[in-house]
Scaffold this motif. Structure first.
Motif, mmCIF file in Angstrom:
data_model
loop_
_atom_site.group_PDB
_atom_site.id
_atom_site.type_symbol
_atom_site.label_atom_id
_atom_site.label_comp_id
_atom_site.label_asym_id
_atom_site.label_seq_id
_atom_site.Cartn_x
_atom_site.Cartn_y
_atom_site.Cartn_z
ATOM 1 N N GLU A 81 0.840 -1.200 0.000
ATOM 2 C CA GLU A 81 0.000 0.000 0.000
ATOM 3 C C GLU A 81 0.879 1.256 0.000
ATOM 4 O O GLU A 81 0.701 2.180 0.796
ATOM 5 N N SER A 82 1.819 1.257 -0.938
ATOM 6 C CA SER A 82 2.765 2.372 -1.066
ATOM 7 C C SER A 82 2.282 3.351 -2.128
ATOM 8 O O SER A 82 2.162 2.998 -3.303
ATOM 9 N N LYS A 83 2.013 4.576 -1.723
ATOM 10 C CA LYS A 83 1.571 5.603 -2.662
ATOM 11 C C LYS A 83 2.657 5.918 -3.687
ATOM 12 O O LYS A 83 2.365 6.154 -4.856
ATOM 13 N N CYS A 84 3.907 5.898 -3.241
ATOM 14 C CA CYS A 84 5.029 6.227 -4.133
ATOM 15 C C CYS A 84 5.128 5.212 -5.275
ATOM 16 O O CYS A 84 5.247 5.586 -6.447
ATOM 17 N N LEU A 85 5.083 3.922 -4.954
ATOM 18 C CA LEU A 85 5.192 2.881 -5.972
ATOM 19 C C LEU A 85 3.980 2.887 -6.902
ATOM 20 O O LEU A 85 4.119 2.688 -8.111
ATOM 21 N N MET A 229 -5.004 4.075 -9.474
ATOM 22 C CA MET A 229 -5.443 5.348 -8.927
ATOM 23 C C MET A 229 -6.488 5.164 -7.840
ATOM 24 O O MET A 229 -6.519 5.917 -6.853
ATOM 25 N N VAL A 230 -7.371 4.145 -8.003
ATOM 26 C CA VAL A 230 -8.352 3.838 -6.953
ATOM 27 C C VAL A 230 -7.631 3.446 -5.659
ATOM 28 O O VAL A 230 -7.973 3.923 -4.559
ATOM 29 N N LEU A 231 -6.630 2.573 -5.782
ATOM 30 C CA LEU A 231 -5.852 2.173 -4.620
ATOM 31 C C LEU A 231 -5.124 3.369 -4.014
ATOM 32 O O LEU A 231 -5.089 3.535 -2.786
ATOM 33 N N GLY A 239 -4.663 7.889 5.013
ATOM 34 C CA GLY A 239 -3.444 8.443 5.576
ATOM 35 C C GLY A 239 -2.264 7.506 5.572
ATOM 36 O O GLY A 239 -1.367 7.621 6.408
ATOM 37 N N VAL A 240 -2.245 6.533 4.634
ATOM 38 C CA VAL A 240 -1.111 5.597 4.541
ATOM 39 C C VAL A 240 -0.147 6.115 3.480
ATOM 40 O O VAL A 240 -0.571 6.540 2.410
ATOM 41 N N SER A 241 1.149 6.057 3.726
ATOM 42 C CA SER A 241 2.135 6.535 2.767
ATOM 43 C C SER A 241 2.742 5.373 1.995
ATOM 44 O O SER A 241 3.338 5.577 0.959
#
Length: 241
Positions: A81-85, A229-231, A239-241
């Motif tokens: 659940e990495s927004k960066c990846l 994008m949904v994820l 609020g998970v990074s």
């Protein structure tokens, strides 16, 4: 199982398949580049269709590397659940999608421009490498055999070439099969069509198949962008990074 969990699992599985497929393609590309002879023995009859216009080894390495990268980013991004990846995965898919659209527009609307670009690459390779470089010669021989064509434009692509200088004739593909020596007069009278026009004709004859494959690829890319994008939005909201 909630909707988010289902999408996450599907994202992981889908990108795991992409990763494994890319790794396999990368391995095949390295195998072809290092030991192409043994690869052709294994592939056998279908190798002719697989070696049209491109160096298969380097092509497989490039595509395989991209697929491995995409599979890794998508799989790890969803699992951790990495927004960066996830945003990197989305960005790469977006770039590929835009590049494909741009290439399609150039090929359809500016076909003469696309032909000039291909000709600028193909003709010098024919003149300098055909008959001297075994890999280039094999690719073009396969292409001219399968498409029943001669050169990129026609027999004139071989005029002043390394092949003509050493053989004092044109390749036998440029003349009718009953011709003993493919000299200038025989090549002119045979009027064998160039491979670019033959390839265009083949694509037009199989337009439904080509269009279906292209539409399927575009649909998968759009779906991948939407899911990533949904994820991303769900993770961002929690609020998970």
């Amino acid at each position: 199982m909630g909707c988010f969990t289902f999408i996450k699992v599907m994202m992981v599985l889908f990108n795991l398949i992409i990763f494994l497929g890319g790794a396999a393609l990368l391995a095949v590309g390295i195998w072809v580049s290092v030991d192409g002879g043994s690869f052709l023995k294994v592939i056998g009859p279908i190798s002719a269709q697989a070696m049209q216009f491109v160096n298969v080894g380097y092509f497989c390495i490039a595509i395989g590397a991209v697929l491995v990268l995409l599979g890794f980013l998508g799989c790890c991004g969803a699992q951790k659940e990495s927004k960066c990846l996830l945003i990197m995965f989305f960005a790469i898919i977006m770039v590929i999608f835009i590049a494909e659209l741009a290439a399609a527009v150039v090929a359809l609307v500016y076909s003469s421009f696309a032909e000039s670009i291909l000709k600028a690459w193909a003709t010098p390779a024919l003149k300098s490498d055909y008959g001297t470089q075994s890999d280039v010669t094999q690719i073009w021989n396969t292409t001219m055999t399968e498409l029943k064509c001669c050169g990129f434009t026609n027999y004139t692509d071989f005029s002043g070439s390394s092949y003509y200088s050493s053989h004092h004739s044109y390749p036998p593909f440029c003349c009718q099969s009953n011709t003993t020596t493919c000299n200038l007069e025989a090549a002119e009278s045979s009027a064998i069509e160039g491979c670019f026009n033959r390839l265009l004709l083949t694509l037009k004859q199989n337009a439904n198949i080509v269009g279906g494959i292209a539409a399927g690829i575009c649909a998968l890319e759009i779906a991948a962008m939407v899911v990533s994008m949904v994820l991303y939005c769900h993770i961002d909201k929690n609020g998970v990074s």
